[in-house]
Design an enzyme around this catalytic site. Structure first.
Site: not given
Length: 577
Positions: A81, A84-85, A122, A361, A403
């Protein structure tokens, strides 16, 4: 704290003393519990257990968790996780998961979201089988607690982790193996903490090398001799491909979590330096290129480009090496700064700071290797950086959460040279014009938008020798979408896409079987796909003939544990994508 678990508490007659066992269940014997008489019960007390230690929280409403549960959840969050978070859960590619938000949502809501995922990218952690029902519940409770802050990692810690396994003077002076290095693939074996070197001609695994956990990228030295890989646990391995059996010759742990590594490529500086950027602590380090000796650490903590507020966790995302100047180009994710790091004099480091947009990113070069196009994914923009002039050339609005991986370059029949990105958050593929000289009217604009299978795309790929554009969707919750890829004919963009059932061709058993990251071979006539299954399930690599779009070969091997990224030596050295 000691609590009665069986029967009623017994007061010690005349003394008022409660006798409790502190070694487990009182009176336990092999095969069960011995009988305890009433008199003995009055004296000894009821059989008890010591309850597990609980997490202490100052947050009203935070669900109960044992310390053991919290530690397990922390490990899962790091592995699945945090990318991304964020370590501090303030959000980037993924949404913020701070307690002020998660406590309002509640455990049941969070369990549904974690279990089923969303079309916006997600992953469906529960229904895919990646997490059990108990683990989904665990994570739903965990994110309602304050995130723990990891320790810092400075030069002392780096030096303590640094190992030179084979000094440069003891390494080969020529290639000592029969491998076709130009068509070698470095393949991430995510959950095994390894990479596999696969011969592109024979389709055989030449070597499996232990690395850090979940290698994120593989980068090649300018000569193609040295392979640099970095795991999510921030361990960098330097692998010498000239050795009779390629192996790690140096390693360094640059932090606690990381994603990016690169080497110097400008003429006269080839392979002199390497650079690695970390997610935690938020910083980058410049190293000697042939030993990984850490030389210079630079923090990236600072102010955001828009609201000018301080951010405690501006992580280093993509890093590329300029072909125009002796610069490393460093994306600082949360604050939105692109740093042009001049490595000519690292003792007096000069950094040009370009304000782009928040949540930078990944990204890659245009076909001329002058312009770096990089996704500011939660801002829904692509920043275009002119590496020759060291300035921002343009900001381009695209779809939801772009992305691109490194993106895809090709010639559009109407608009000329373009660079393409797919999205995590929708089904759009945006084509951006990249020729400000011969096609100035189209430069740095979205000239065409293609419609793909859906959200959840991570990588897009083209090749100068191919007329196809490949788009994966491994994070889409629909398994028909996540287990296949869309292929466009770039010469007929209005014809839509063809679906290739990659996972079906692999003929595997149960499991999520996500299809991820198309990668061409050196000749540009084959495309390799990872069929990423569960750690205990069979995975594969499927190879497609680019001209016919038919299955050509399937690589299966018990050593192929959760294969994800694949990096062809030729394409990586020459930035072909």
């Amino acid at each position: 704290m000691v609590r009665m678990m069986r029967g009623k508490a017994a007061l010690v007659a005349g003394l008022g003393v409660l006798a409790l066992s502190v070694t487990g269940v009182y009176g336990a014997e092999e095969g069960g519990h011995k009988e305890v008489g009433k008199e003995a019960m009055q004296y000894e007390g009821a059989p008890v257990t010591i309850p597990p230690e609980m997490v202490k929280s100052n947050l009203p409403g935070a669900p109960a968790m044992t310390v053991e549960e919290f530690e397990k959840a922390k490990k899962i969050f790091f592995e699945r996780c945090a990318g991304c978070h964020g370590v501090l859960r303030k959000g980037a590619t993924g949404k913020p998961l701070t307690p002020d938000i998660t406590l309002q949502r509640g455990t049941e809501y969070l369990k549904v979201f974690i279990n089923y995922g969303s079309p916006a990218g997600m992953p469906n952690w529960g229904t895919s089988g990646d997490l059990s029902a108990d683990e989904v519940d665990l994570m739903a409770r965990y994110v309602q607690h304050e995130p723990p802050t990891p320790p810092e990692w400075g030069m002392e810690e780096m030096k303590g982790s640094w190992k030179v396994v084979v000094p440069p003077a003891q390494r080969p002076t020529r290639k000592m193996n029969d491998l076709d290095l130009d068509n070698l693939f470095s393949v991430t074996l995510r959950d095994a903490g390894q990479i596999a070197l696969i011969d592109g001609g024979t389709k055989q695994i030449a070597s499996v090398i232990k690395t850090g956990y979940a290698v994120h990228i593989s980068r090649l030295s300018a000569s193609g001799r040295y392979l640099y890989v970095i795991g999510r646990d921030a361990r960098v391995n330097l692998i010498d491909l000239w050795m009779e059996h390629p192996e790690t010759v140096a390693e360094l742990k640059v932090g606690l979590e990381a994603r990016s590594v690169e080497t110097s490529k400008f003429k006269g500086w080839e392979d002199k330096y390497a650079i690695a950027g970390t997610y935690w602590p938020p910083q980058f380090v410049i190293m000697n290129g042939d030993t990984l000796e850490p030389l210079k650490i630079v923090s990236t903590r600072g102010m955001t480009v828009d609201t000018q507020e301080y951010h405690p966790e501006p992580r280093v995302a993509a890093i590329v090496a300029s072909h125009e100047r002796p610069d490393f180009i460093v994306n600082v994710k949360e604050t939105g700064h692109v740093l042009m790091v001049d490595y000519q004099d690292i003792d007096n480091l000069r950094i040009t700071d370009i304000a782009a947009a928040r949540f930078l990113h990944d990204g890659g070069w245009d076909s001329t290797l002058r312009y770096f196009l990089t996704a500011a994914n939660k801002s829904n923009k692509i920043a275009v950086v002119d590496s020759r002039e060291r300035k921002l050339a343009a900001m381009v609005d695209v779809g939801t959460t772009p992305h691109p991986g490194r993106g895809a370059n090709y010639i559009d029949p109407e608009f000329g040279p373009v660079w393409a990105t797919s999205d995590l958050g929708d089904d759009a593929i945006s084509l951006i014009g990249t020729d400000p000289v011969k096609h100035a009217e189209h430069a740095w604009k979205v000239v065409r938008t293609l419609k793909g299978q859906g959200g959840g795309s991570l990588f897009i790929k083209a090749n100068p020798k191919s007329h196809h554009l490949y788009v994966d969707t491994p994070l889409n919750p629909d398994e028909k979408v996540s287990q296949s890829v869309a292929v466009f004919d770039i010469n007929q963009p209005g014809n839509g896409y063809q679906v290739l059932p990659i996972a079906e061709w692999a003929e595997l058993g149960d499991g999520p079987k996500r299809v991820v990251q198309p990668e061409f071979n050196a000749a540009g006539d084959e495309v390799w796909f990872s069929v990423w299954n569960g750690k205990e399930q069979e995975s594969a690599i499927v190879i497609v003939d680019d001209e016919t779009l038919r299955l050509k070969h399937v690589i299966k091997d018990e050593r192929l544990v959760t294969p994800t990224g694949k990096f062809n030596v030729h394409n990586t050295v020459h930035d072909v994508y």
